[in-house]
Design an enzyme around this catalytic site. Sequence first.
Site, PDB file in Angstrom:
ATOM      1  N   GLY A  12      -2.735   8.007   8.073  1.00  0.00           N
ATOM      2  CA  GLY A  12      -1.800   9.103   7.798  1.00  0.00           C
ATOM      3  C   GLY A  12      -0.543   9.095   8.645  1.00  0.00           C
ATOM      4  O   GLY A  12       0.105  10.138   8.792  1.00  0.00           O
ATOM      5  N   SER A  13      -0.153   7.932   9.162  1.00  0.00           N
ATOM      6  CA  SER A  13       1.076   7.921   9.968  1.00  0.00           C
ATOM      7  C   SER A  13       2.305   8.224   9.091  1.00  0.00           C
ATOM      8  O   SER A  13       3.269   8.821   9.562  1.00  0.00           O
ATOM      9  CB  SER A  13       1.248   6.597  10.719  1.00  0.00           C
ATOM     10  OG  SER A  13       1.507   5.550   9.830  1.00  0.00           O
ATOM     11  N   HIS A 111       5.074   1.272  -0.479  1.00  0.00           N
ATOM     12  CA  HIS A 111       4.363  -0.015  -0.526  1.00  0.00           C
ATOM     13  C   HIS A 111       4.885  -0.907   0.608  1.00  0.00           C
ATOM     14  O   HIS A 111       6.107  -1.019   0.802  1.00  0.00           O
ATOM     15  CB  HIS A 111       4.585  -0.697  -1.877  1.00  0.00           C
ATOM     16  CG  HIS A 111       3.809  -1.964  -1.997  1.00  0.00           C
ATOM     17  ND1 HIS A 111       2.456  -1.980  -2.267  1.00  0.00           N
ATOM     18  CD2 HIS A 111       4.180  -3.257  -1.836  1.00  0.00           C
ATOM     19  CE1 HIS A 111       2.039  -3.237  -2.277  1.00  0.00           C
ATOM     20  NE2 HIS A 111       3.058  -4.038  -2.022  1.00  0.00           N
ATOM     21  N   ASP A 152       2.195  -0.550  -8.448  1.00  0.00           N
ATOM     22  CA  ASP A 152       3.435  -0.933  -7.746  1.00  0.00           C
ATOM     23  C   ASP A 152       4.577  -1.348  -8.670  1.00  0.00           C
ATOM     24  O   ASP A 152       5.422  -2.166  -8.292  1.00  0.00           O
ATOM     25  CB  ASP A 152       3.150  -2.106  -6.767  1.00  0.00           C
ATOM     26  CG  ASP A 152       2.018  -1.784  -5.817  1.00  0.00           C
ATOM     27  OD1 ASP A 152       1.951  -0.632  -5.355  1.00  0.00           O
ATOM     28  OD2 ASP A 152       1.198  -2.677  -5.543  1.00  0.00           O
TER      29      ASP A 152
HETATM   30  C1  GAR Z   1       1.178   1.834   4.959  1.00  0.00           C
HETATM   31  O1  GAR Z   1       1.526   0.573   5.504  1.00  0.00           O
HETATM   32  C2  GAR Z   1       1.496   1.852   3.492  1.00  0.00           C
HETATM   33  O2  GAR Z   1       2.697   1.184   3.198  1.00  0.00           O
HETATM   34  C3  GAR Z   1       0.293   1.145   2.925  1.00  0.00           C
HETATM   35  O3  GAR Z   1      -0.797   1.634   3.667  1.00  0.00           O
HETATM   36  C4  GAR Z   1      -0.339   2.009   4.964  1.00  0.00           C
HETATM   37  C5  GAR Z   1      -0.752   3.435   5.227  1.00  0.00           C
HETATM   38  O4  GAR Z   1      -0.541   3.790   6.559  1.00  0.00           O
HETATM   39  N1  GAR Z   1       0.125   1.412   1.533  1.00  0.00           N
HETATM   40  C6  GAR Z   1      -0.383   0.548   0.654  1.00  0.00           C
HETATM   41  O5  GAR Z   1      -0.790  -0.557   0.966  1.00  0.00           O
HETATM   42  C7  GAR Z   1      -0.470   1.096  -0.769  1.00  0.00           C
HETATM   43  N2  GAR Z   1      -0.612   0.016  -1.718  1.00  0.00           N
HETATM   44  P1  GAR Z   1      -0.740   5.287   7.042  1.00  0.00           P
HETATM   45  O6  GAR Z   1      -2.136   5.747   6.580  1.00  0.00           O
HETATM   46  O7  GAR Z   1      -0.650   5.216   8.528  1.00  0.00           O
HETATM   47  O8  GAR Z   1       0.344   6.121   6.434  1.00  0.00           O
END
Ligand code: GAR
Length: 198
Positions: A12-13, A111, A152
């Site tokens: 969830g950053s 993405h 995507d």
């Molecule tokens: C992020 O890097 C986002 O771009 C990626 O997951 C991570 C979530 O980080 N999303 C995908 O790969 C979606 N296809 P977070 O939980 O710290 O926000």
Amino acid sequence: MIRLAILASGNGSNMQAIVDAYKFGILKSLAEVILVISNNANAFVLERAKRENIKSVCMERKSFKDDESFNKNILAELQVANIDLVCLAGYMRMVDKEILKVYNGRILNIHPALLPKFGGEGMYGHFVHEAVVKSGEKKSGVTVHFVNEEYDAGKIILQKEVKIFKDDTPEDVARKVLEIGHKVYPQAIKRVIEEKRG
Ligand code: GAR
């Protein structure tokens, strides 16, 4: 004020970056996170929501008898909270057709690559960065795009590049891409809101 919902499966950053942009940055007086939905009971995003006093709902697919009832419940939560815009932030499931219909043009995703490269089914999280490094790319980045029925493949709202150096590992690339995403996602949300207002 635009009412945002975040759908997330992990740390969830990005959710935090959007919340912070409302509290201190470019989304101030523009868009507030009203609801966080996670399909993973252990996701740290739920803890973040608690700390920020944001309503959170945990909905794991296994607690529902089928996809239909799972998706119906997500849609109901969004509608009860009067959500205007839905932001996927590390949400590792396909968004249901019915939700896409109701929130047509109002669901965004971030993405971790420069789409249309390195997108599609199976291309998420670390798989993306491993593929990027393996193919010898000199750059990667983030893409914020509208969500449609294909992985995507929706219209791109904003992209930003990061350089890849020859000794960078997938973890190095992941770190750079994540960091830049925290700036780009709030910018993309702002752009969408401004465009809708005309
Ligand atoms: C992020 O890097 C986002 O771009 C990626 O997951 C991570 C979530 O980080 N999303 C995908 O790969 C979606 N296809 P977070 O939980 O710290 O926000």
